[in-house]
Scaffold this motif. Structure first.
Motif, short mmCIF file in Angstrom:
data_model
loop_
_atom_site.label_atom_id
_atom_site.label_comp_id
_atom_site.label_asym_id
_atom_site.label_seq_id
_atom_site.Cartn_x
_atom_site.Cartn_y
_atom_site.Cartn_z
N ASP A 173 75.50 29.23 -53.26
CA ASP A 173 74.73 30.48 -53.28
C ASP A 173 74.70 31.03 -54.70
O ASP A 173 75.73 31.06 -55.39
CB ASP A 173 75.36 31.52 -52.35
CG ASP A 173 74.77 31.48 -50.96
OD1 ASP A 173 73.88 30.65 -50.73
OD2 ASP A 173 75.20 32.26 -50.10
N ASP A 196 66.36 26.38 -52.84
CA ASP A 196 65.92 27.13 -51.67
C ASP A 196 64.39 27.06 -51.57
O ASP A 196 63.68 27.25 -52.56
CB ASP A 196 66.38 28.59 -51.81
CG ASP A 196 66.19 29.39 -50.55
OD1 ASP A 196 65.12 29.26 -49.93
OD2 ASP A 196 67.09 30.14 -50.20
N ARG A 197 63.91 26.80 -50.36
CA ARG A 197 62.47 26.64 -50.15
C ARG A 197 61.68 27.90 -50.44
O ARG A 197 60.48 27.84 -50.71
CB ARG A 197 62.23 26.19 -48.70
CG ARG A 197 60.81 25.72 -48.39
CD ARG A 197 60.49 24.45 -49.15
NE ARG A 197 61.50 23.42 -48.94
CZ ARG A 197 61.59 22.68 -47.83
NH1 ARG A 197 60.74 22.85 -46.85
NH2 ARG A 197 62.52 21.76 -47.72
N GLN A 217 66.92 23.64 -44.08
CA GLN A 217 65.72 23.31 -44.84
C GLN A 217 65.70 21.80 -45.05
O GLN A 217 66.66 21.23 -45.58
CB GLN A 217 65.71 24.05 -46.16
CG GLN A 217 65.71 25.56 -45.97
CD GLN A 217 65.61 26.33 -47.27
OE1 GLN A 217 65.58 25.75 -48.35
NE2 GLN A 217 65.55 27.64 -47.17
N THR A 272 61.68 35.18 -49.97
CA THR A 272 62.76 35.73 -49.14
C THR A 272 63.55 36.77 -49.94
O THR A 272 64.74 36.55 -50.22
CB THR A 272 63.69 34.61 -48.65
OG1 THR A 272 64.20 33.89 -49.79
CG2 THR A 272 62.96 33.66 -47.72
N LEU A 274 65.77 32.83 -42.32
CA LEU A 274 66.69 32.45 -43.40
C LEU A 274 67.86 31.61 -42.90
O LEU A 274 68.49 30.90 -43.68
CB LEU A 274 67.22 33.70 -44.10
CG LEU A 274 66.26 34.45 -45.02
CD1 LEU A 274 66.95 35.65 -45.62
CD2 LEU A 274 65.74 33.54 -46.11
N THR A 315 69.65 33.42 -53.67
CA THR A 315 69.08 32.17 -53.22
C THR A 315 70.14 31.08 -53.17
O THR A 315 71.31 31.32 -53.48
CB THR A 315 67.91 31.76 -54.14
OG1 THR A 315 67.22 30.66 -53.57
CG2 THR A 315 68.41 31.37 -55.52
N GLU A 322 71.10 23.93 -46.39
CA GLU A 322 71.20 25.29 -45.89
C GLU A 322 70.84 26.29 -46.98
O GLU A 322 71.13 26.06 -48.16
CB GLU A 322 72.61 25.58 -45.37
CG GLU A 322 73.13 24.58 -44.36
CD GLU A 322 72.34 24.57 -43.07
OE1 GLU A 322 71.87 25.64 -42.65
OE2 GLU A 322 72.17 23.49 -42.47
N HIS A 323 70.23 27.41 -46.56
CA HIS A 323 69.94 28.49 -47.51
C HIS A 323 71.25 29.03 -48.07
O HIS A 323 71.34 29.39 -49.24
CB HIS A 323 69.16 29.60 -46.81
CG HIS A 323 69.01 30.86 -47.61
ND1 HIS A 323 68.02 31.01 -48.54
CD2 HIS A 323 69.73 31.99 -47.65
CE1 HIS A 323 68.13 32.20 -49.11
NE2 HIS A 323 69.17 32.82 -48.58
#
Length: 740
Positions: free
Chosen positions: A478, A540-541, A73, A561, A69, A425, A107-108
């Motif tokens: 986020d 988010d991937r 990405q 995730t 995580l 996410t 970024e996540h």
């Protein structure tokens, strides 16, 4: 092996170790074991996203995706391997955006490094920054990854109906600065008596012993603790509506904490640590990296581990195969577990570190559980696949349904707030002009979906360029709440949509609307706001849509995730042994020398007598944020700490086997006498703890780093708690409104 322990310089190479998973936990375990001479191979099924894009010569990037995580990405326009585009035009934006000529990093989450992440800080200063020579070789420099961290000194928050506020992430340097901060707090409309009572509850927590926190506070929600609600269920204090709303909203924004169902011990420990370190004036109080995480940290880490002899193999683990029964053989000589890969290959390492996410760990240990193995493996049975209780988190086990679920399906996870797994996410917004909302973190109080953000590119050394990257600035956001309905986005029945109900475009547009509304306090004129609009966005991937692979059309149906959150009374349900601090300065639950330990060994589970993580079938140890750690919070820090516990367990087991089963590690090898308040106060421990197999990994307990002034009352409270007495202060101070 006995001779090897006695004379390590003359013995054969150390045992082989298979590390399953290349996240922070797996990489940390590989690092610590390689430094102690073990022969380590890391297995990870995902490929580095940069490979195959044609942007660099073959072999420029690691063969596997590193960091889990924490990794950056990389998103592209168009299709990749037949999957829909990851980088998508922002819905409603006019004109044709400039397409990037390379993959775009995102970024996540924040990749936020607060000051109390001591395991991570200790790790970063041991990873050299590598530089490519003219000959194309990578050589270590005198700099470390810790030098790539940039301090963040501000944070902002929106205030419904009022201008946004900016606060320093450091202690005020003068009375004038202190009065300025107080002046901003008054703008929130918070009564002084509310602030005073809230502070009194924080002080009450600080003087509460870890023993009482484990027995009582873990079974309270953070909201119940702050209103002083005891076992009788009556709140001692009622806050004003404005303060009560803040008390309920802010935990969601931080890391998906739920104030009504979140474990008060974990929530408040994390909250306190974020603010207790504001008195630091070095450049590592709070920080973010000076580039995308993968480039500023993970790539250097990979090169360093390769230099230490670690191998990386792109392969997935299918199952752990139980060893063949060997009745009559001594426990330390019994066969070890084998690892079956997805291609059918069968590995036979001396040790296996399972550093996968919790659902995958539960899946690959099915065969081991079928053999009756206890400990962590038994605790994993249903940990991710059992549905949460329908009524409340402390619902008796015998009254809960036995339904099972797929932990990766959005419709099956997080439907109730006391589900231990939720969907948290991220989304990145890319702009074609310079746009930095704040040089720090921003919290959007009142946003329905629990939003927070940072303009991370402003701290990067290599800034984005429009012609090359298709953007100039990026806002990382986020999304902490997938369950609350929007007040603006509705379905065909007029009901507010939650994030889980949205398509990718709907989610992007609604998140941006909530951000603009929070900043401008104008819900009706978002399109007219004096802010630049994104040209691109990337989800988010880990999210997958119902139209098939990737992030194509349809609503969100899968989250690869799932995020583990601390739920009231749920800590004891986490798999595995309690964390153990080699310095002996923490509260730990040590197994007795009697029946329990013997029963574990009968089921193939070994644990050192001082406590700590468990070793299964002489070979398998677990690491990851879902294990018990002193950090408690799902984070990079918890992953790093958990891996250190796993390595310490391997060191203890290795010594036990080498001593022909006689040394069970009841005590550490050197008894040190520590000055009061000396330990756990800096970036690394001042004293090493050696074993015949090498030093134990440093372990830091955040609760040891709370103010030393509170320790005397904590020690007194532990004595009261052992005798089942109330807290000492509760015997002196009657409840609010009560009689002395």
């Amino acid at each position: 092996m006995t001779d090897c322990i006695a004379t390590p310089a003359s013995c054969d190479p150390r045992p082989t170790v298979a590390v399953l998973g290349a996240g922070i936990a797996g990489m940390t375990a590989a690092h610590e074991l390689a430094e102690r001479g073990f022969d380590v191979t890391v297995y990870e099924y995902r490929e580095d996203e940069r490979n195959g894009l044609g942007t660099a010569p073959a072999g420029s990037y690691p063969p596997v995706k590193l960091g889990g995580l924490a990794a950056s990405q990389y998103s592209t326009v168009g299709t990749r391997d037949g999957s829909p585009a990851e980088l998508r035009p922002f819905p409603g934006r006019r004109g044709t955006p400039t397409a990037p000529r390379c993959a775009v990093a995102g970024e996540h989450g924040f990749r936020f490094f607060p000051a109390y992440y001591l395991h991570i800080w200790d790790l970063l200063q041991r990873i050299p920054v590598y530089q490519c020579t003219d000959a194309g070789n990578w050589q270590p420099t005198s700099r470390t990854v810790m030098d790539n961290v940039r301090r963040v000194i501000t944070q902002g928050t929106t205030v419904p109906g009022q201008p946004s506020l900016v606060f320093p992430r450091e202690r005020p340097r003068s009375l004038a600065e202190f009065l300025s901060v107080l002046g901003q707090l008054r703008q929130l409309g918070l009564p002084a008596e509310d602030i005073a009572y809230f502070q009194s509850r924080l002080l009450r927590f600080l003087v509460t012993s870890p023993l009482r926190r484990a027995r009582e506070v873990e079974y309270q929600s953070s909201y119940d603790f702050f209103v002083g609600r005891g076992r009788a269920g009556v709140a001692q204090y009622t806050y004003s509506p404005s303060f009560d709303r803040l008390l309920r909203d802010m935990p969601r924004v931080l890391v998906a904490f739920d104030p009504n169902w979140g474990d008060a011990r974990t929530n408040i420990v994390s909250y306190l640590q974020l603010f207790l370190n504001m008195d630091r004036h070095d450049d590592k109080a709070d920080g973010v990296l000076n580039g995308p995480t993968t480039e500023a940290w993970l790539d250097h880490w990979y090169r360093h581990l390769v230099a230490l002899g670690v191998r990386f193999v792109r392969a997935g683990a299918e199952s752990l195969e139980p060893p063949v029964a060997a009745p009559g053989r001594p426990a330390h000589l019994r066969p070890r577990v084998r690892v079956r890969l997805t291609d059918g290959t069968l590995l036979a390492p001396d040790y296996t570190v399972v550093a996968m996410d919790a659902p995958a760990a539960e899946w690959i240990t099915t065969a081991l559980r079928d053999t009756g193995t206890g400990g962590t493996v038994a605790g994993l049975d249903g940990f991710t696949t059992s549905a949460p209780p329908p009524h409340e988190p402390l619902q008796p086990q015998q009254t809960r349904p036995e339904a099972r679920r797929n932990p990766y399906l959005v419709d099956d996870v997080g439907r109730v707030p006391w589900d231990r797994f939720q969907t948290m996410t991220g989304i990145q917004f890319y702009f074609d002009t310079e746009f930095q909302l704040l040089r720090g973190h921003m919290y959007y109080a009142g946003a329905e979906w629990g939003l927070s953000s940072i303009n991370q590119h402003g701290l990067w050394e290599k800034r984005p360029q429009l012609a090359r990257d298709g953007h100039i600035s990026v806002l990382s956001v986020d999304i902490a709440d997938f369950n609350s309905p929007s007040t603006h986005l509705v379905d065909e029945l007029g009901r507010g949509k939650t994030a889980r109900d949205c398509t990718a475009d709907e989610m992007a547009a609604e998140v941006w609307r909530q951000i603009v509304t929070a900043l401008t306090n104008d819900a009706d004129n978002v399109a007219e706001a004096l802010l630049p609009w994104p040209v691109w966005y990337a989800l988010d991937r880990g999210l997958r849509m119902e139209s098939g692979s990737g992030q194509g059309g349809g609503r969100v149906v899968r989250n690869e995730t799932p995020y583990l959150v601390p739920i009231v009374g749920d800590w004891e349900n986490r798999p595995g042994g309690d964390p153990w601090n080699p310095h002996g300065t923490s509260l730990t639950y040590v197994l007795s020398h009697g029946g329990w330990l013997a029963d574990l060994e009968d089921r193939g589970v070994w644990q050192a007598r001082h406590g700590g993580y468990q070793v299964h079938h002489n070979s398998v140890v677990f690491a990851g944020t879902w294990n018990r750690t002193f950090t408690r919070l799902t984070s990079m820090e918890a992953a790093c700490e958990s891996a250190r516990h796993a390595v310490n367990a391997i060191l203890d087991h290795y010594v036990w086997v080498g001593s022909d089963g006689s040394d069970e590690r009841e005590h550490t090898t050197l008894p040190w006498r520590f000055p009061y308040g000396f330990l756990d106060q800096g970036l690394s421990s001042p004293v090493r703890m050696p074993t015949p197999a090498g030093d134990y990994c440093y372990i830091f307990d955040v609760e040891n780093r709370e103010p030393a002034d509170a320790r005397s009352l904590r020690i007194l409270d532990s004595k009261y708690c052992q005798q089942s007495l109330p807290h000492p202060l509760d015997t002196l101070i009657p409840p609010l409104g009560g009689q002395p």
